[in-house]
Design a protein around this motif. Structure first.
Motif, PDB file in Angstrom:
ATOM      1  N   LEU A 236      17.431  68.545  68.255  1.00 51.82           N
ATOM      2  CA  LEU A 236      16.815  69.734  68.840  1.00 51.82           C
ATOM      3  C   LEU A 236      16.438  69.554  70.308  1.00 51.82           C
ATOM      4  CD1 LEU A 236      14.494  70.833  65.888  1.00 51.82           C
ATOM      5  CD2 LEU A 236      16.590  71.986  66.661  1.00 51.82           C
ATOM      6  N   LYS A 237      16.526  68.334  70.801  1.00 59.39           N
ATOM      7  CA  LYS A 237      16.127  68.064  72.179  1.00 59.39           C
ATOM      8  C   LYS A 237      16.882  66.858  72.713  1.00 59.39           C
ATOM      9  CE  LYS A 237      12.284  65.101  70.705  1.00 59.39           C
ATOM     10  NZ  LYS A 237      10.812  64.904  70.706  1.00 59.39           N
ATOM     11  N   ARG A 238      16.806  66.681  74.017  1.00 58.82           N
ATOM     12  CA  ARG A 238      17.398  65.510  74.663  1.00 58.82           C
ATOM     13  C   ARG A 238      16.500  64.310  74.408  1.00 58.82           C
ATOM     14  NH1 ARG A 238      21.413  65.116  78.402  1.00 58.82           N
ATOM     15  NH2 ARG A 238      21.441  63.253  79.717  1.00 58.82           N
ATOM     16  N   GLU A 239      17.107  63.182  74.026  1.00 58.58           N
ATOM     17  CA  GLU A 239      16.318  61.986  73.720  1.00 58.58           C
ATOM     18  C   GLU A 239      17.216  60.755  73.781  1.00 58.58           C
ATOM     19  OE1 GLU A 239      14.771  62.681  69.775  1.00 58.58           O
ATOM     20  OE2 GLU A 239      16.729  63.374  69.072  1.00 58.58           O
ATOM     21  N   ILE A 240      16.585  59.611  73.987  1.00 58.81           N
ATOM     22  CA  ILE A 240      17.333  58.351  74.000  1.00 58.81           C
ATOM     23  C   ILE A 240      17.752  58.008  72.576  1.00 58.81           C
ATOM     24  CG2 ILE A 240      17.185  55.862  74.431  1.00 58.81           C
ATOM     25  CD1 ILE A 240      15.348  56.542  76.810  1.00 58.81           C
ATOM     26  N   ILE A 241      19.037  57.699  72.410  1.00 58.08           N
ATOM     27  CA  ILE A 241      19.607  57.375  71.111  1.00 58.08           C
ATOM     28  C   ILE A 241      20.188  55.965  71.144  1.00 58.08           C
ATOM     29  CG2 ILE A 241      21.374  57.972  69.402  1.00 58.08           C
ATOM     30  CD1 ILE A 241      19.092  60.005  69.548  1.00 58.08           C
ATOM     31  N   ILE A 242      19.861  55.205  70.113  1.00 62.84           N
ATOM     32  CA  ILE A 242      20.423  53.871  69.936  1.00 62.84           C
ATOM     33  C   ILE A 242      21.336  53.943  68.716  1.00 62.84           C
ATOM     34  CG2 ILE A 242      19.942  51.409  69.532  1.00 62.84           C
ATOM     35  CD1 ILE A 242      17.139  53.704  70.709  1.00 62.84           C
ATOM     36  N   ALA A 243      22.639  53.902  68.944  1.00 70.59           N
ATOM     37  CA  ALA A 243      23.613  54.010  67.852  1.00 70.59           C
ATOM     38  C   ALA A 243      24.389  52.701  67.743  1.00 70.59           C
ATOM     39  CB  ALA A 243      24.576  55.165  68.107  1.00 70.59           C
ATOM     40  N   GLY A 244      24.711  52.311  66.512  1.00 67.53           N
ATOM     41  CA  GLY A 244      25.502  51.101  66.358  1.00 67.53           C
ATOM     42  C   GLY A 244      25.323  50.472  64.992  1.00 67.53           C
ATOM     43  N   ILE A 245      25.925  49.314  64.815  1.00 66.65           N
ATOM     44  CA  ILE A 245      25.723  48.574  63.576  1.00 66.65           C
ATOM     45  C   ILE A 245      24.272  48.114  63.542  1.00 66.65           C
ATOM     46  CG2 ILE A 245      28.156  47.897  63.474  1.00 66.65           C
ATOM     47  CD1 ILE A 245      27.346  45.114  64.451  1.00 66.65           C
ATOM     48  N   PRO A 246      23.728  47.791  62.369  1.00 64.96           N
ATOM     49  CA  PRO A 246      22.286  47.536  62.247  1.00 64.96           C
ATOM     50  C   PRO A 246      21.725  46.502  63.214  1.00 64.96           C
ATOM     51  CG  PRO A 246      23.240  47.787  60.072  1.00 64.96           C
ATOM     52  CD  PRO A 246      24.395  47.827  61.041  1.00 64.96           C
ATOM     53  N   THR A 247      22.499  45.482  63.585  1.00 64.92           N
ATOM     54  CA  THR A 247      21.963  44.438  64.463  1.00 64.92           C
ATOM     55  C   THR A 247      21.593  44.971  65.849  1.00 64.92           C
ATOM     56  OG1 THR A 247      22.356  42.192  65.276  1.00 64.92           O
ATOM     57  CG2 THR A 247      24.213  43.695  65.345  1.00 64.92           C
ATOM     58  N   VAL A 248      22.235  46.052  66.283  1.00 67.98           N
ATOM     59  CA  VAL A 248      21.916  46.616  67.595  1.00 67.98           C
ATOM     60  C   VAL A 248      20.497  47.167  67.591  1.00 67.98           C
ATOM     61  CG1 VAL A 248      22.507  48.395  69.283  1.00 67.98           C
ATOM     62  CG2 VAL A 248      24.319  47.115  68.131  1.00 67.98           C
ATOM     63  N   TRP A 249      20.160  47.978  66.584  1.00 62.25           N
ATOM     64  CA  TRP A 249      18.813  48.514  66.498  1.00 62.25           C
ATOM     65  C   TRP A 249      17.791  47.399  66.277  1.00 62.25           C
ATOM     66  CZ3 TRP A 249      15.358  51.792  67.729  1.00 62.25           C
ATOM     67  CH2 TRP A 249      14.136  51.809  67.067  1.00 62.25           C
ATOM     68  N   GLN A 250      18.100  46.436  65.444  1.00 61.19           N
ATOM     69  CA  GLN A 250      17.160  45.353  65.166  1.00 61.19           C
ATOM     70  C   GLN A 250      16.783  44.604  66.436  1.00 61.19           C
ATOM     71  OE1 GLN A 250      19.391  43.159  62.242  1.00 61.19           O
ATOM     72  NE2 GLN A 250      19.232  44.801  60.710  1.00 61.19           N
ATOM     73  N   ASN A 251      17.757  44.297  67.266  1.00 60.86           N
ATOM     74  CA  ASN A 251      17.482  43.585  68.510  1.00 60.86           C
ATOM     75  C   ASN A 251      16.813  44.480  69.545  1.00 60.86           C
ATOM     76  OD1 ASN A 251      18.799  40.631  68.760  1.00 60.86           O
ATOM     77  ND2 ASN A 251      20.012  41.860  67.337  1.00 60.86           N
ATOM     78  N   PHE A 252      17.201  45.747  69.585  1.00 63.11           N
ATOM     79  CA  PHE A 252      16.540  46.690  70.495  1.00 63.11           C
ATOM     80  C   PHE A 252      15.066  46.818  70.145  1.00 63.11           C
ATOM     81  CE2 PHE A 252      15.015  50.908  71.600  1.00 63.11           C
ATOM     82  CZ  PHE A 252      15.437  51.054  72.920  1.00 63.11           C
TER      83      PHE A 252
END
Length: 257
Positions: A236-252
């Motif tokens: 519904l709005k502009r926002e920062i998105i972290i997409a990827g395999i699970p390890t990307v989000w875990q490290n982010f």
């Protein structure tokens, strides 16, 4: 509401293919280029023409649906109820104007906020990824498998150039943990790279039409999408998105603490 995801997927393939042909055929024609929010936020007459084509198709075959389009030719969307088509006629308009490559056209379809199917066409590469949780994912008609788990050091991450250069949300630090960064300037192309397994993630500040198609497809392949707060994209709005395999989000997430 009874939906047929395979029929929607078939329609997306047909529409995206026609749109891709229209865009490629127009490359030798003179473009009318204008700016929106700033000098690097471009819109052309071709963006509007392609969105108008999509809107006409959706209104004809899915009259009950609402349309959330980048160029504003659809509906005003304030909630995710019902059937919604998210339309980005030319994703990466700057690349379209300046490079004549590295841009996409894409559509994501959701029912009550849940992904049904998405389609992304890399226009010049003529590479079409399409699918969703109930249909599986296809690349130019060839089925794709779920992405395997990898250590972050073993994969490339697509990223927004400003976030990388200014280390916004520790993105530069995250890239140092990976095999490196890739920047193309098109969310559709970046999502396609993740879906095809050429990158393990993609991080950027995205509008709903930038993320909807990629997230719908990726959700079938063990690929996640999070906001900075760890929530699902709001769409519904502009926002920062972290997409990827699970390890990307875990490290982010670790780097935010």
């Amino acid at each position: 509401m009874k939906l047929e995801p395979l029929k929607i997927q078939h329609d997306l393939v047909a529409w995206l293919t026609v749109a891709g042909d229209k865009i490629r055929q127009s490359l030798t024609e003179e473009l009318q280029v204008n700016t929106k929010s700033g000098r690097n936020d471009l819109v052309t007459n071709r963006d509007k023409e392609i969105e108008r084509f999509y809107v006409n198709q959706i209104r004809t075959y899915y009259p009950e649906a609402r349309i959330y389009g980048e160029e504003g030719l659809g509906d005003e969307i304030n909630d995710l109820s019902g059937l919604i088509f998210f339309v980005d006629p030319i994703d990466g308009t700057m690349n379209f104007v300046k490079q004549k490559e590295n841009f996409a056209t894409m559509i994501g379809v959701y029912l009550d906020g849940e992904p049904i199917v998405g389609g992304i066409l890399d226009v010049m590469a003529q590479r079409l990824v399409v699918g969703g949780p109930q249909t599986g994912v296809m690349l130019n008609g060839r089925p794709l498998s779920k992405r395997p788990s990898l250590d972050i050091k073993d994969g490339l991450i697509g990223v927004n150039s400003r976030m990388l250069s200014e280390n916004i949300n520790q993105v530069t630090d995250l890239i140092r943990l990976s095999s490196g960064a890739r920047i193309t300037g098109s969310a559709g192309v970046e999502f396609s790279q993740v879906i095809m397994g050429k990158q393990i993630g993609y991080i950027s500040n995205l509008s709903p039409w930038d993320v909807a198609a990629g997230w719908a497809i990726a959700s079938a392949l063990n690929i996640e999408a999070h906001t900075i707060a760890g929530q699902r994209p709001s769409l519904l709005k502009r926002e920062i998105i972290i997409a990827g395999i699970p390890t990307v989000w875990q490290n982010f997430a670790k780097l935010q603490s």
